[in-house]
Scaffold this motif. Structure first.
Motif, PDB file in Angstrom:
ATOM      1  N   TYR A   1       0.582  -1.175   0.059  1.00 49.46           N
ATOM      2  CA  TYR A   1       0.113   0.064  -0.069  1.00 49.46           C
ATOM      3  C   TYR A   1       1.050   1.586   0.079  1.00 49.46           C
ATOM      4  CZ  TYR A   1      -4.551  -2.369   0.812  1.00 49.46           C
ATOM      5  OH  TYR A   1      -5.811  -3.001   0.877  1.00 49.46           O
ATOM      6  N   LYS A   2       0.147   2.397  -0.844  1.00 48.19           N
ATOM      7  CA  LYS A   2       1.177   3.534  -0.855  1.00 48.19           C
ATOM      8  C   LYS A   2      -0.243   4.422  -0.693  1.00 48.19           C
ATOM      9  CE  LYS A   2       4.946   2.370  -3.465  1.00 48.19           C
ATOM     10  NZ  LYS A   2       6.089   2.473  -2.439  1.00 48.19           N
ATOM     11  N   ARG A   3      -0.312   5.208   0.475  1.00 44.55           N
ATOM     12  CA  ARG A   3      -1.483   6.122   0.525  1.00 44.55           C
ATOM     13  C   ARG A   3      -1.469   7.609   0.620  1.00 44.55           C
ATOM     14  NH1 ARG A   3      -4.729   2.043   0.018  1.00 44.55           N
ATOM     15  NH2 ARG A   3      -6.348   2.759   1.408  1.00 44.55           N
ATOM     16  N   ILE A   4      -2.555   8.401   0.214  1.00 43.85           N
ATOM     17  CA  ILE A   4      -2.421   9.736   0.431  1.00 43.85           C
ATOM     18  C   ILE A   4      -3.531  10.094   1.698  1.00 43.85           C
ATOM     19  CG2 ILE A   4      -3.361  11.949  -0.624  1.00 43.85           C
ATOM     20  CD1 ILE A   4      -2.355  10.610  -3.334  1.00 43.85           C
ATOM     21  N   ARG A   5      -2.950  10.958   2.398  1.00 47.42           N
ATOM     22  CA  ARG A   5      -3.761  11.658   3.448  1.00 47.42           C
ATOM     23  C   ARG A   5      -3.830  13.177   3.090  1.00 47.42           C
ATOM     24  NH1 ARG A   5      -2.747   9.454   9.458  1.00 47.42           N
ATOM     25  NH2 ARG A   5      -3.457   7.172   8.905  1.00 47.42           N
ATOM     26  N   ILE A   6      -4.997  13.577   2.872  1.00 43.52           N
ATOM     27  CA  ILE A   6      -5.310  15.015   2.731  1.00 43.52           C
ATOM     28  C   ILE A   6      -6.298  15.725   3.241  1.00 43.52           C
ATOM     29  CG2 ILE A   6      -7.002  14.519   0.524  1.00 43.52           C
ATOM     30  CD1 ILE A   6      -4.919  16.485  -1.185  1.00 43.52           C
ATOM     31  N   LYS A   7      -5.876  16.946   3.624  1.00 41.93           N
ATOM     32  CA  LYS A   7      -6.972  18.038   4.085  1.00 41.93           C
ATOM     33  C   LYS A   7      -7.252  19.125   3.362  1.00 41.93           C
ATOM     34  CE  LYS A   7      -8.154  20.217   8.491  1.00 41.93           C
ATOM     35  NZ  LYS A   7      -7.784  20.745   9.772  1.00 41.93           N
ATOM     36  N   ALA A   8      -8.379  19.340   3.054  1.00 37.75           N
ATOM     37  CA  ALA A   8      -8.887  20.547   2.405  1.00 37.75           C
ATOM     38  C   ALA A   8      -9.863  21.539   2.939  1.00 37.75           C
ATOM     39  CB  ALA A   8      -9.064  20.098   0.820  1.00 37.75           C
ATOM     40  N   ILE A   9      -9.759  22.502   2.558  1.00 31.97           N
ATOM     41  CA  ILE A   9     -10.792  23.555   3.313  1.00 31.97           C
ATOM     42  C   ILE A   9     -11.646  24.118   1.975  1.00 31.97           C
ATOM     43  CG2 ILE A   9     -11.350  25.458   4.757  1.00 31.97           C
ATOM     44  CD1 ILE A   9      -9.980  23.187   6.018  1.00 31.97           C
ATOM     45  N   LYS A  10     -13.033  24.360   2.048  1.00 34.78           N
ATOM     46  CA  LYS A  10     -13.817  24.955   1.036  1.00 34.78           C
ATOM     47  C   LYS A  10     -13.613  26.448   1.337  1.00 34.78           C
ATOM     48  CE  LYS A  10     -18.531  25.366  -0.605  1.00 34.78           C
ATOM     49  NZ  LYS A  10     -19.819  24.695  -0.904  1.00 34.78           N
ATOM     50  N   SER A  11     -13.227  27.012   0.256  1.00 35.14           N
ATOM     51  CA  SER A  11     -13.086  28.653   0.237  1.00 35.14           C
ATOM     52  C   SER A  11     -14.488  28.918   0.130  1.00 35.14           C
ATOM     53  CB  SER A  11     -12.216  29.077  -0.951  1.00 35.14           C
ATOM     54  OG  SER A  11     -11.075  28.376  -0.977  1.00 35.14           O
TER      55      SER A  11
END
Length: 256
Positions: free
Chosen positions: A246-256
Motif C-alpha cells: 500500500y501507498k496512501r495519500i492523506r489530505i485535508k482541504a478547506i472549502k473557500s
C-alpha cells in the motif's frame, strides 16, 4: 464508480477489517466536534461512521453497495446511512461541516465528479479529510494480476483496472481548481499485513480485485490466485504473513 467490483460485507468485516482499523488515524485528523454534521463517503459497513458518531457528531454514512449498507444498518441501527454515488451526488447542498472518506476515493475514477460533489455538500469553510490509494499503490500485486491474465488467458487486464491512484500534485491541483485550499497532504508507504497467514493474499484478491476476474468461475480463480501468489511471494510474503504494498495519500482541504 466501477460497477464490476463485487462487495461482500462478511469478508470485508472478517478478513479485511484492517481497512477500518487503520482508518481510525484519519478520524483523529478529522477531529470531529460535537454537533457537527459530517458525511462519511464510502462508509462500507459503518465502523468509522460509528467512530465519528462517538465524538458527538451528527454523521451520515454513504455508500454505493446495498450489501455494505445492509450490514452497516444492522450493526449500527441508530445511525443514518444512505445509498449514493459520490461521483455525481447532488443532495444536501452546503449542509455538512465536514466530509470524511477512508479507502474509498481510489474507487472513483471520475475524481473530478467526486471532488465536485464533496465541494457542493460542504458549508463555506467546511473541511474535507480523506485517505486513499496514491500513486504506486498495490503496484506489485497489480502487475502480477496483469501478467497472469495475459499469460493464461490473453486478457489485457490493464483495461479492467478499477482504481484511480493519483500523485499528491495531481489531486491537490484538482481540488484547488474547484476552490479548495489544500491545508495538508502527505504520500507514504504502508505495507499492510493480511490475516490468516498464507491465505491472506487470497482474501485480499477476493475482496478487492473482482473487476479483473469477472466471468471466471470460482475454481479457476483459485488457480489464478495461486499464480499471482507465486509471482509476488518473494517481495510480499514475510515471516508467514502477506504484506500488501500500500501507498496512501492523506489530505485535508478547506472549502473557500
Amino acid at each position: 464508480m466501477n460497477n464490476d467490483q463485487v462487495w461482500a460485507s462478511e469478508l470485508y468485516d472478517s478478513k479485511l477489517s484492517f481497512v477500518s482499523e487503520l482508518g481510525k488515524g484519519v478520524v483523529s485528523l478529522l477531529a470531529p466536534v460535537k454537533g457537527e454534521r459530517i458525511l462519511d463517503i464510502g462508509c462500507g459497513t459503518g465502523d468509522l461512521t460509528n467512530e465519528i458518531a462517538g465524538f458527538g457528531a451528527e454523521v451520515t454514512g454513504m455508500d454505493m453497495s446495498p450489501d455494505m449498507l445492509a450490514k452497516a444498518r444492522d450493526k449500527y441501527p441508530h445511525l443514518r446511512f444512505i445509498q449514493g454515488d459520490a461521483e455525481q451526488y447532488i443532495g444536501d447542498k452546503a449542509y455538512y461541516d465536514a466530509v470524511f472518506s477512508n479507502a474509498a476515493l481510489h474507487w472513483m475514477k471520475n475524481a473530478e465528479g467526486a471532488a465536485r460533489s464533496i465541494y457542493q455538500v460542504l458549508k463555506p469553510g467546511g473541511r474535507f479529510m480523506a485517505e486513499f490509494g496514491g500513486k504506486g499503490n498495490v503496484q506489485i500485486v497489480t502487475q502480477a494480476i496483469y501478467e497472469v491474465l495475459e499469460e493464461e488467458y490473453n486478457i489485457h487486464a490493464s483495461e479492467l483496472n478499477p482504481w484511480y491512484f493519483p500523485s499528491i500534485g495531481e489531486y491537490s491541483t484538482l481540488l484547488e481548481a474547484l476552490g479548495f485550499h489544500v491545508a495538508y497532504a502527505v504520500h507514504f508507504d504502508r505495507p499492510t499485513p493480511m490475516h490468516d497467514g498464507d491465505e491472506g493474499l487470497q482474501h485480499w484478491l477476493s475482496g478487492f480485485s473482482s473487476s479483473f476476474f469477472k466471468g471466471i468461475d470460482a475454481k479457476e480463480k483459485i488457480h489464478i490466485y495461486q499464480k499471482i501468489a507465486d509471482k509476488t511471494r518473494a517481495e510480499l510474503f514475510h515471516d508467514g504473513v502477506w504484506y500488501i504494498d500500500y501507498k496512501r495519500i492523506r489530505i485535508k482541504a478547506i472549502k473557500s
